[in-house]
Scaffold this motif. Sequence first.
Motif, PDB file in Angstrom:
ATOM      1  N   LEU A 165      67.839 129.428   1.857  1.00 50.78           N
ATOM      2  CA  LEU A 165      68.877 128.616   1.226  1.00 50.78           C
ATOM      3  C   LEU A 165      69.648 129.549   0.303  1.00 50.78           C
ATOM      4  CD1 LEU A 165      67.064 125.261   0.381  1.00 50.78           C
ATOM      5  CD2 LEU A 165      68.295 125.918   2.455  1.00 50.78           C
ATOM      6  N   LEU A 166      70.962 129.632   0.512  1.00 52.68           N
ATOM      7  CA  LEU A 166      71.800 130.589  -0.203  1.00 52.68           C
ATOM      8  C   LEU A 166      72.907 129.871  -0.966  1.00 52.68           C
ATOM      9  CD1 LEU A 166      72.274 133.139   2.731  1.00 52.68           C
ATOM     10  CD2 LEU A 166      70.552 133.251   0.914  1.00 52.68           C
ATOM     11  N   GLU A 167      73.476 130.603  -1.932  1.00 54.05           N
ATOM     12  CA  GLU A 167      74.666 130.165  -2.666  1.00 54.05           C
ATOM     13  C   GLU A 167      74.478 128.793  -3.305  1.00 54.05           C
ATOM     14  OE1 GLU A 167      78.030 130.415  -0.055  1.00 54.05           O
ATOM     15  OE2 GLU A 167      77.426 132.366   0.720  1.00 54.05           O
ATOM     16  N   ILE A 168      73.253 128.500  -3.720  1.00 54.93           N
ATOM     17  CA  ILE A 168      73.010 127.208  -4.369  1.00 54.93           C
ATOM     18  C   ILE A 168      73.719 127.193  -5.719  1.00 54.93           C
ATOM     19  CG2 ILE A 168      71.251 125.671  -5.308  1.00 54.93           C
ATOM     20  CD1 ILE A 168      69.308 126.812  -3.272  1.00 54.93           C
ATOM     21  N   CYS A 169      74.473 126.130  -5.940  1.00 53.70           N
ATOM     22  CA  CYS A 169      75.265 126.003  -7.164  1.00 53.70           C
ATOM     23  C   CYS A 169      75.014 124.618  -7.765  1.00 53.70           C
ATOM     24  CB  CYS A 169      76.750 126.191  -6.847  1.00 53.70           C
ATOM     25  SG  CYS A 169      77.813 126.267  -8.309  1.00 53.70           S
ATOM     26  N   MET A 170      74.715 124.589  -9.070  1.00 51.25           N
ATOM     27  CA  MET A 170      74.394 123.327  -9.732  1.00 51.25           C
ATOM     28  C   MET A 170      75.104 123.240 -11.079  1.00 51.25           C
ATOM     29  SD  MET A 170      70.326 122.779  -8.883  1.00 51.25           S
ATOM     30  CE  MET A 170      69.831 124.474  -9.162  1.00 51.25           C
ATOM     31  N   PRO A 171      76.227 122.528 -11.148  1.00 44.12           N
ATOM     32  CA  PRO A 171      76.909 122.341 -12.430  1.00 44.12           C
ATOM     33  C   PRO A 171      76.431 121.051 -13.110  1.00 44.12           C
ATOM     34  CG  PRO A 171      78.327 121.635 -10.643  1.00 44.12           C
ATOM     35  CD  PRO A 171      77.028 122.070 -10.009  1.00 44.12           C
ATOM     36  N   PRO A 172      75.903 121.129 -14.327  1.00 45.81           N
ATOM     37  CA  PRO A 172      75.482 119.914 -15.022  1.00 45.81           C
ATOM     38  C   PRO A 172      76.679 119.016 -15.343  1.00 45.81           C
ATOM     39  CG  PRO A 172      74.564 121.879 -16.058  1.00 45.81           C
ATOM     40  CD  PRO A 172      75.622 122.338 -15.108  1.00 45.81           C
ATOM     41  N   ALA A 173      76.532 117.736 -15.057  1.00 50.07           N
ATOM     42  CA  ALA A 173      77.579 116.770 -15.384  1.00 50.07           C
ATOM     43  C   ALA A 173      77.208 115.935 -16.600  1.00 50.07           C
ATOM     44  CB  ALA A 173      77.851 115.858 -14.186  1.00 50.07           C
ATOM     45  N   GLU A 174      75.925 115.587 -16.711  1.00 43.56           N
ATOM     46  CA  GLU A 174      75.456 114.774 -17.828  1.00 43.56           C
ATOM     47  C   GLU A 174      74.111 115.308 -18.307  1.00 43.56           C
ATOM     48  OE1 GLU A 174      75.240 110.919 -16.093  1.00 43.56           O
ATOM     49  OE2 GLU A 174      77.355 110.490 -16.367  1.00 43.56           O
ATOM     50  N   VAL A 175      73.897 115.258 -19.605  1.00 47.15           N
ATOM     51  CA  VAL A 175      72.634 115.688 -20.199  1.00 47.15           C
ATOM     52  C   VAL A 175      72.137 114.586 -21.128  1.00 47.15           C
ATOM     53  CG1 VAL A 175      71.473 117.393 -21.659  1.00 47.15           C
ATOM     54  CG2 VAL A 175      73.257 118.129 -20.068  1.00 47.15           C
ATOM     55  N   TYR A 176      70.868 114.223 -20.967  1.00 45.03           N
ATOM     56  CA  TYR A 176      70.238 113.196 -21.794  1.00 45.03           C
ATOM     57  C   TYR A 176      69.048 113.817 -22.515  1.00 45.03           C
ATOM     58  CZ  TYR A 176      72.875 110.171 -18.621  1.00 45.03           C
ATOM     59  OH  TYR A 176      73.864 109.579 -17.879  1.00 45.03           O
ATOM     60  N   VAL A 177      68.813 113.387 -23.743  1.00 45.46           N
ATOM     61  CA  VAL A 177      67.707 113.902 -24.549  1.00 45.46           C
ATOM     62  C   VAL A 177      66.852 112.723 -24.989  1.00 45.46           C
ATOM     63  CG1 VAL A 177      67.041 115.191 -26.606  1.00 45.46           C
ATOM     64  CG2 VAL A 177      69.106 115.844 -25.348  1.00 45.46           C
ATOM     65  N   LYS A 178      65.534 112.867 -24.827  1.00 46.46           N
ATOM     66  CA  LYS A 178      64.614 111.819 -25.256  1.00 46.46           C
ATOM     67  C   LYS A 178      64.294 112.031 -26.728  1.00 46.46           C
ATOM     68  CE  LYS A 178      61.409 110.290 -22.503  1.00 46.46           C
ATOM     69  NZ  LYS A 178      60.150 110.153 -21.704  1.00 46.46           N
ATOM     70  N   GLY A 179      64.778 111.101 -27.554  1.00 41.58           N
ATOM     71  CA  GLY A 179      64.562 111.214 -28.989  1.00 41.58           C
ATOM     72  C   GLY A 179      63.464 110.304 -29.481  1.00 41.58           C
ATOM     73  N   GLU A 180      63.228 110.351 -30.777  1.00 34.68           N
ATOM     74  CA  GLU A 180      62.220 109.494 -31.379  1.00 34.68           C
ATOM     75  C   GLU A 180      62.708 108.049 -31.406  1.00 34.68           C
ATOM     76  OE1 GLU A 180      59.200 110.184 -32.340  1.00 34.68           O
ATOM     77  OE2 GLU A 180      59.376 112.302 -31.776  1.00 34.68           O
ATOM     78  N   PRO A 181      61.816 107.067 -31.111  1.00 32.74           N
ATOM     79  CA  PRO A 181      62.237 105.662 -31.140  1.00 32.74           C
ATOM     80  C   PRO A 181      62.529 105.194 -32.556  1.00 32.74           C
ATOM     81  CG  PRO A 181      59.869 105.841 -30.838  1.00 32.74           C
ATOM     82  CD  PRO A 181      60.414 107.239 -30.742  1.00 32.74           C
TER      83      PRO A 181
ATOM     84  N   SER B 116      76.818 126.269 -15.338  1.00 29.81           N
ATOM     85  CA  SER B 116      76.382 126.122 -13.950  1.00 29.81           C
ATOM     86  C   SER B 116      75.403 127.221 -13.543  1.00 29.81           C
ATOM     87  CB  SER B 116      77.573 126.155 -12.992  1.00 29.81           C
ATOM     88  OG  SER B 116      78.388 125.024 -13.161  1.00 29.81           O
ATOM     89  N   LEU B 117      74.394 126.833 -12.775  1.00 23.44           N
ATOM     90  CA  LEU B 117      73.594 127.806 -12.047  1.00 23.44           C
ATOM     91  C   LEU B 117      74.342 128.127 -10.761  1.00 23.44           C
ATOM     92  CD1 LEU B 117      70.011 126.296 -12.435  1.00 23.44           C
ATOM     93  CD2 LEU B 117      71.316 127.704 -14.037  1.00 23.44           C
ATOM     94  N   ASP B 118      74.378 129.396 -10.368  1.00 19.33           N
ATOM     95  CA  ASP B 118      75.207 129.776  -9.226  1.00 19.33           C
ATOM     96  C   ASP B 118      74.541 130.910  -8.448  1.00 19.33           C
ATOM     97  OD1 ASP B 118      77.290 129.803  -7.465  1.00 19.33           O
ATOM     98  OD2 ASP B 118      78.822 130.392  -8.916  1.00 19.33           O
ATOM     99  N   GLN B 119      74.863 130.974  -7.146  1.00 21.32           N
ATOM    100  CA  GLN B 119      74.341 132.010  -6.258  1.00 21.32           C
ATOM    101  C   GLN B 119      72.810 132.062  -6.257  1.00 21.32           C
ATOM    102  OE1 GLN B 119      76.342 133.769  -4.137  1.00 21.32           O
ATOM    103  NE2 GLN B 119      77.961 132.432  -4.923  1.00 21.32           N
ATOM    104  N   VAL B 120      72.184 130.921  -6.471  1.00 28.27           N
ATOM    105  CA  VAL B 120      70.719 130.853  -6.414  1.00 28.27           C
ATOM    106  C   VAL B 120      70.287 130.886  -4.948  1.00 28.27           C
ATOM    107  CG1 VAL B 120      68.700 129.454  -6.983  1.00 28.27           C
ATOM    108  CG2 VAL B 120      70.629 129.580  -8.580  1.00 28.27           C
ATOM    109  N   TYR B 121      69.211 131.592  -4.649  1.00 21.89           N
ATOM    110  CA  TYR B 121      68.753 131.708  -3.269  1.00 21.89           C
ATOM    111  C   TYR B 121      67.233 131.691  -3.229  1.00 21.89           C
ATOM    112  CZ  TYR B 121      67.835 136.577  -4.502  1.00 21.89           C
ATOM    113  OH  TYR B 121      67.374 137.708  -5.119  1.00 21.89           O
ATOM    114  N   GLY B 122      66.702 131.446  -2.027  1.00 18.36           N
ATOM    115  CA  GLY B 122      65.263 131.452  -1.855  1.00 18.36           C
ATOM    116  C   GLY B 122      64.878 131.220  -0.412  1.00 18.36           C
TER     117      GLY B 122
END
Length: 270
Positions: A68-84, A105-111
Amino acid sequence: MRFRPLLALVLALCLTLVTACSGGAKAVDRANLTYDDIHNTGLANDCPTLPDSARGSIALDSSAKYQLLEICMPPAEVYVKGEPANKRQEAQFVPSKILTRFTTSLDQVYGDLAVSGNGLNFQEQGGLDFQLITVLLPGGEEVPFVFSSKELAATADGTAISTSTDFDGSYRVPSYRTSNFLDPKARGLTTGYSSAVGLVPAGDDFTGESVKRYVDGTGNMNLSITKVDSATGEFAGVFTAIQPSDTDMGTKETMDVKIVGQVYGRLEKA
């Protein structure tokens, strides 16, 4: 009035050309761009996509080797678990604002990808597989973390990559700080002071922010494939990753961070 038929013909021709050119991956063409053309524009953070009509399937042979080549992952949303708010409530993921600009973004990831029995095994090998990101919580707290796919070992059911393929596995989250980093009081792991200036650690049992150490974390990632182009070997979908936040060299409690976004990649025989 007499120009309306001609205008309608021109509009129809333009629509036909746009539709015909919309197939395949909408890759970001950076080949002819200079550094000044890309700098502070966000183009370097973009990833290719596939059209919604890409609903194919790629059968895999158990005797062949794949990557698997050229894997690209751009974050669109980030959530954080906080104290209640109180002890009767469970901690919930709350949305945050990404403060880091254009370098998330993570880019050009391969494996390597292998067929084992009735399943698929993916082992990440390298690429631009980590990014330092800081997000802002609604209350004003800033949370840094390392968005990573290092050493991702993921499995999926089936012997083909299709629109129902789901990879799921764990990965390593490296430390946000390195051994030479100094905190605001000039304390570090291999450099700086062993304690804050003017303060003396309270014996051998002192375990406050003066005791720095390199701490890795472990995250879990799901890659859900929703689009496949069997002709080009490309695939796209969405990813969800849950991992720990920064520990400031092991001196702070971690917070759970959930990252959601798009994923793109390409399958190729090794």
